[in-house]
Each structure stands twice: as structure tokens, then as C-alpha cells.
Scaffold this active site. Structure first.
Site, PDB file in Angstrom:
ATOM      1  CB  VAL A   1     -14.528 -10.841 -24.998  1.00 35.10           C
ATOM      2  CG1 VAL A   1     -14.045 -12.152 -24.423  1.00 35.10           C
ATOM      3  CG2 VAL A   1     -13.587 -10.313 -26.044  1.00 35.10           C
ATOM      4  CG  ASP A   2     -16.339  -8.928 -21.069  1.00 33.69           C
ATOM      5  OD1 ASP A   2     -15.390  -9.706 -21.263  1.00 33.69           O
ATOM      6  OD2 ASP A   2     -16.195  -7.747 -20.726  1.00 33.69           O
ATOM      7  CB  SER A   3     -22.197  -9.713 -23.985  1.00 31.08           C
ATOM      8  OG  SER A   3     -21.832  -9.405 -25.299  1.00 31.08           O
TER       9      SER A   3
ATOM     10  CB  SER B   1     -22.166  -5.920 -27.071  1.00 33.19           C
ATOM     11  OG  SER B   1     -21.018  -6.622 -26.628  1.00 33.19           O
ATOM     12  N   GLY B   2     -21.699  -8.602 -29.055  1.00 37.05           N
ATOM     13  CA  GLY B   2     -20.705  -9.115 -29.998  1.00 37.05           C
ATOM     14  C   GLY B   2     -19.313  -9.102 -29.387  1.00 37.05           C
TER      15      GLY B   2
ATOM     16  CG  HIS C   1       5.865  -5.190  -4.458  1.00 41.60           C
ATOM     17  ND1 HIS C   1       4.580  -5.138  -3.989  1.00 41.60           N
ATOM     18  CD2 HIS C   1       6.471  -4.042  -4.065  1.00 41.60           C
ATOM     19  CE1 HIS C   1       4.395  -4.001  -3.339  1.00 41.60           C
ATOM     20  NE2 HIS C   1       5.530  -3.317  -3.365  1.00 41.60           N
TER      21      HIS C   1
ATOM     22  CD  GLU D   1       3.003  -7.957  -5.527  1.00 43.82           C
ATOM     23  OE1 GLU D   1       3.775  -8.709  -4.890  1.00 43.82           O
ATOM     24  OE2 GLU D   1       2.677  -6.833  -5.120  1.00 43.82           O
TER      25      GLU D   1
ATOM     26  N   GLY E   1       0.842  -1.195   0.000  1.00 47.40           N
ATOM     27  CA  GLY E   1       0.000   0.000   0.000  1.00 47.40           C
ATOM     28  C   GLY E   1       0.872   1.238   0.000  1.00 47.40           C
TER      29      GLY E   1
ATOM     30  CE  LYS F   1     -12.106  -8.191 -22.170  1.00 45.04           C
ATOM     31  NZ  LYS F   1     -13.324  -7.385 -22.292  1.00 45.04           N
TER      32      LYS F   1
ATOM     33  CB  CYS G   1       5.351  -3.966   0.425  1.00 47.48           C
ATOM     34  SG  CYS G   1       6.186  -2.384   0.256  1.00 47.48           S
ATOM     35  CE1 TYR G   2       0.743   0.974   5.629  1.00 45.62           C
ATOM     36  CE2 TYR G   2      -0.829  -0.841   5.539  1.00 45.62           C
ATOM     37  CZ  TYR G   2      -0.426   0.382   6.060  1.00 45.62           C
ATOM     38  OH  TYR G   2      -1.216   0.998   7.002  1.00 45.62           O
TER      39      TYR G   2
END
Ligand code: XMP
Length: 533
Positions: free
Chosen positions: A246-248, A243-244, A189, A191, A75, A389, A102-103
Site C-alpha cells: 500500500v505505502d509504496s 514493493s506492490g 480518556h 479518545e 501517561g 496508515k 488524565c496525567y
């Protein structure tokens, strides 16, 4: 019109994530680091489901979730600042392994009775650590490791029961451990990619220390989600606006697998789509995937409403309102629905809930489809509320969606209306569609499409002088835009090979009637935006 559609103004009754509790979960407490989501992703890449929680989560509530391990994120604050975030100290009393980063490490050190030194101890960027103890987090790693530091405070005195397991030039305690109580801290870190062995350290924490199994995969997610959706939905019907994108698309296919005919998809062609897009959606999902899909051609209505409109924000508003009108009308004719499915993703949920969400939460609001859920009184089903995503893409692969759909660039809801500068007409849209299709075709042929976040053509509002044969021309100007980005929040212009841009420009000027000039946009975001309007 059905009763539910008439309930305009009603707020949705519930937001439902049908996912049951995964059998194994790591809780990440977020102290506001820019890397918190990255921690969550790394853990998931290792096959363990992880969730980001606010610092005010109590030890009791946390214990009820039964986490396999707890990670305290980094943080930007100093533990010495009176307003800096803390966590419930009873969390350290739980019989669950804790890793502070870290924090998170400084907070753990201070809470458990150590001493943390303030600001002048800062270390930023690449450095290396000397490992003192190669059990625990450093199992199987070398004595000297490259790591990424980004801290102001440092641990000066260890809390009782801890020992320093690594040191760095700027930190006598670059890592600490109390193996008996399974409490660990890293000053750097693990990550980020700049800590090459970071994933190994996280894997040691998950599998050697916390005893995780690591069986969370997208296949298991799909299986759990399909079962959860079936149970939630029961005999009711679900509506899904496609919508065409990816998600929908992935959402619709997941729901289709779970509830088949009780899913009704609606696709609105607003006349602002890219070349061939409307028929492609119909072909892919109705013909190939056999979805229950209603395609509505509402282009006349949209273009009429947009006639003569210059302002980008007015365009967006008109498109949003028209969409709701068209959608409500269509839904009214399709019968009763209890649920509306939405492809909300985890970063949206985290940003909008986080105390440290920053400006991103605000910027995103205008990107949501015109307030649809608030207007229509359905319960919301959001199966991707906990996915990133790239995980949605993997779900798409599991469900057998075509690569072309899964890896399609993001496309704004208002479509080409914000890529025709100034008022939108059919003629300008036709021209832009052709130019855009040529650009994308060239990128695909050159193998560059997947290298960029987004690429598209924009039709500028003025005209330019040119020469063709012996004649002077006065015709349209097209800008080509290609950007690289991690999440669309910031972006850089793509350094495409000159030959590829040159070929696209030549083809556009030769093949697209009404264009005699092509320019390449080299603005980054900020200060520019990705779209021109
Ligand atoms: P900007 O232009 O703000 O875009 O840098 C960031 C990302 O958002 C997309 N975008 C939109 N998406 N409705 C949407 O659904 C919108 O009104 C909208 N405006 C921009 C843009 O394509 C990029 O991916």
C-alpha cells in the site's frame, strides 16, 4: 553507474517532508500514554491536523508553530514521582486553549497551584460521571455519561480560577475548567471508544472552544503535498522503490501526480512474491497508471543466494543485501537522481523519537528494507512522515488507486522466503504460491479478507503421511495463518468460520500437488509472531 549510487556508505543528506505547515494545527504533548496516537487520530478524524510533540518542547518553540490548541496526553507516571515527565510551565501562559487528559490534567492542576492526591485514589475501567456544567466540553451532552478511567492520581484541590465540571464515584474532580483562560481537564480518556461521547467532547474543545475550522482533509493534504513536492524537487529526479504494498504504491502515485516523468519507479521481482503479484504490479502501475516503472526480474539472483539457507535471520540478511545490489545496479543504469522517496509512516517516526517508545521501536528495525537509504547517498523524501496508515489509504482513494491495492494485507519484505520453513527452492515456492492463492480466494469469496489483518499459507519443513485413493502418500504440510491485529505489534488468531477454513483446506489438498495435510495456526502474538520465521 551514477556518481550518487557509488557514494555507498554515505548517510542521506536530508530527510524532507514537503508538506508545508497546515493552516491549523493542534499540538499534542506526549507524556507516554498508550493512547497518545489515538488522540492524534481522533483530532484528525475531526478534520484538524494534529502533531505529537515531546514533553521537552519549550513554550517558545511551541508558540512559533502557532497551534490552534494544545492537548496534554495521559501517561503511566504519577505526578508525585520525582522522574515523572513535566512540560515547560510557560505553556500555560500562552494564549492558546489547553486540554489536559488524565496525567495531563493532573500535571496542569499541579503546575497551576492545585493539589493532586497520590496512588490510593486509583480508578480503572468503565465508570460514569455526573456533569455539573454543560457548557464547554460537555455542551449538548447528557447529565450522566459513561467514561473510561485509567488513573492512579486525582485532583483533590482545584487550582485558582478553576471549577469542577463533572464528578465520578472516585473523583470529586472528574473534569475541570477555567473558561476565562480556556484551560480544561478531563480525568478520563475521551479518545477511547469506551467513552461513547468522547469524540463530542473533543469536537467541543476544537470547534466551540478553540474555534478550529476543521478543513484538513485528505484532498487538501494531496493538494498541499503535490505543490510542496513540485517546489522541493524542482528539475531534479526522484527514485522510488515499489514493493506492490500500500505505502509504496500510494507514494508512487502521489509523486507521479506531482512530478510526472521526473519520477522513476523501480520494482524488483525477487522471486519471493505471491502468485501473480509481479505481473499485477506491472499491469496496474505501468499499463493503467502509466507510471515510469522499471520492473527487474532478479529471482535467479535471489534464489541462488538463498540456496541451502535455513536460518530466518540469514535469509533476511541475504535478501536485504541482494536487494541493495540489484537496486544499485539498476539505478546506475537509469541515470542521475537527487532524491529517494520512502513511505515512512507517522507511527515509525513517533516511536523512534519518543522517550517512551518502548520495545516497539526495537522490534521494528529488522523490518525495514535492508538499510537502503544509509547505503545510497540520496536525500530522502518522505511525504507520509506525518500520516497514519488509514490516512495513507485515504490518499490512495483520492488518487484513484484500486481498492484491491489499497486494502491489501501487509506482506513482509523477505516475502515467501520466511513462509517456506527451511531452505527455499523454486518447487516449494510454487507449491506455497498455489496454496496461498487458494486460501486468499476462499477468504475473498466468503467476504472475510477485509476482516483480518493478515492471512497466508506457510509451507512446513517436514512431510506427513496421508492416503489418496488406495495409496499411501508422503507429502507436504501447509499451515494456514489468519490473524486480527491493530498494528501488527500484537495479534490474535482469527476465529474464521470452520466452513471457510474447511473449504480452503479441502481445495488445497485436492488442487495443490504435493500437499496432503493442512493445519490451522491458533497461536497469538505474543508468544508467537505473525510470521513463522
Ligand atoms: P511478526 O512476524 O514479527 O510480524 O509478528 C509483524 C509484522 O511485520 C511483518 N514482517 C516483516 N515485514 N520485513 C518486513 O517488511 C520483515 O522481515 C518482516 N518480518 C515480519 C509481518 O508480516 C507482520 O505484518
Amino acid at each position: 553507474m551514477s556518481k550518487r549510487t557509488r557514494a555507498s556508505g554515505e548517510r542521506p543528506a536530508a530527510r524532507i517532508d514537503p508538506l508545508g505547515e497546515p493552516s491549523e494545527m493542534v499540538a499534542i504533548i506526549d507524556f507516554g500514554s498508550q493512547y497518545t496516537q489515538l488522540i492524534a487520530r481522533r483530532i484528525r478524524e475531526l478534520g484538524v491536523y494534529s502533531e505529537i510533540l515531546m514533553p521537552d518542547v519549550s513554550a517558545n518553540i511551541l508558540a512559533r508553530r502557532g497551534p490552534a490548541a494544545i492537548i496534554l496526553s495521559g501517561g503511566p507516571a504519577s505526578v508525585h514521582h520525582p522522574d515523572s515527565p513535566t512540560c515547560d510551565p510557560d505553556i500555560f501562559e500562552l494564549d492558546v486553549p489547553v486540554l489536559g487528559i488524565c496525567y495531563g490534567m493532573q500535571l496542569m492542576a499541579r503546575t497551576l497551584g492545585g493539589r493532586v492526591l497520590g496512588a490510593d485514589a486509583a480508578e480503572y475501567g468503565h465508570t460514569s460521571i455526573e456533569v455539573r456544567d454543560r457548557s464547554g466540553l460537555f455542551h449538548g451532552l447528557a447529565d450522566r455519561l459513561a467514561v473510561w478511567m485509567s488513573h492512579g492520581d486525582r485532583v483533590e484541590e482545584l487550582p485558582p480560577g478553576f471549577r469542577a465540571t463533572a464528578t465520578s464515584p472516585g473523583s470529586p474532580v472528574a473534569a475541570m475548567a477555567d473558561p476565562d483562560r480556556r484551560r480544561y481537564g478531563l480525568q478520563f480518556h475521551p479518545e477511547v471508544v469506551h467513552t461513547p461521547d468522547g469524540t463530542e467532547m473533543l469536537a467541543n474543545f476544537l470547534f466551540r472552544i478553540a474555534g478550529c475550522r476543521g478543513d484538513w482533509t485528505m484532498a487538501s493534504f494531496v493538494e498541499a503535498e503535490v505543490a510542496g513536492l513540485r517546489e522541493t524537487v524542482g528539475d531534479d529526479r526522484v527514485l522510488c522503490a515499489m514493493s506492490g504494498g500500500v505505502d509504496s504504491s500510494v507514494l508512487a502515485c502521489l509523486l507521479d501526480r506531482a512530478i510526472g516523468d521526473r519520477l522513476q519507479c523501480v520494482f524488483v521481482d525477487n522471486g519471493l512474491l505471491r502468485k501473480g503479484e509481479a505481473s499485477e504490479v506491472a499491469d496496474t502501475f505501468r499499463e493503467h497508471h502509466k507510471l515510469n516503472l522499471e520492473c527487474i526480474d532478479a529471482s535467479d539472483e535471489f534464489l541462488r543466494a538463498l540456496r541451502g539457507v535455513h536460518s530466518p535471520e540469514r535469509k533476511r540478511r541475504i535478501i536485504g543485501e541482494t536487494f541493495i545490489r540489484v537496486f544499485e545496479r539498476a539505478v546506475g543504469e537509469l541515470g542521475e537522481f537527487k532524491y529517494l522517496a520512502q513511505g515512512t509512516l507517522y507511527p515509525d517516526v513517533v516511536e523512534s523519537h519518543s522517550a517512551f517508545g518502548g520495545p516497539s521501536a526495537v522490534i521494528k528495525t529488522h523490518h525495514n528494507v535492508g538499510g537502503l537509504p544509509e547505503r545510497i547517498g540520496f536525500d530522502l523524501i518522505e511525504p507520509f512522515r506525518h500520516l497514519f496508515k488509514d490516512e495513507v489509504r485515504k490518499v490512495g482513494e483520492e488518487l484513484g488507486l484500486p481498492r484491491r491495492v489499497i486494502w491489501r494485507h501487509p506482506f513482509p519484505g523477505p516475502g515467501l522466503a520466511v513462509r517456506v520453513i527451511g531452505p527455499v527452492t523454486r518447487k516449494k515456492l510454487r507449491l506455497l504460491r498455489e496454496a496461498d492463492a487458494v486460501f486468499i480466494d476462499e477468504l475473498r469469496q466468503a467476504g472475510l479478507y477485509d476482516e483480518v489483518w493478515q492471512a497466508f499459507a506457510v509451507l512446513l519443513s517436514g512431510k506427513a503421511v496421508g492416503v489418496m485413493g488406495d495409496e499411501r502418500t508422503y507429502a507436504g504440510v501447509v499451515a494456514l495463518r489468519a490473524v486480527t491485529s491493530r498494528d501488527g505489534m500484537t495479534a490474535d488468531w482469527a476465529r474464521l468460520p470452520h466452513e471457510a477454513v474447511g473449504r480452503a483446506a479441502n481445495r488445497i489438498m485436492n488442487e495443490v500437488d504435493g500437499v496432503n495435510r493442512v493445519v490451522y495456526d491458533i497461536s497469538s502474538k505474543p508468544p508467537g509472531t505473525i510470521e513463522w520465521e
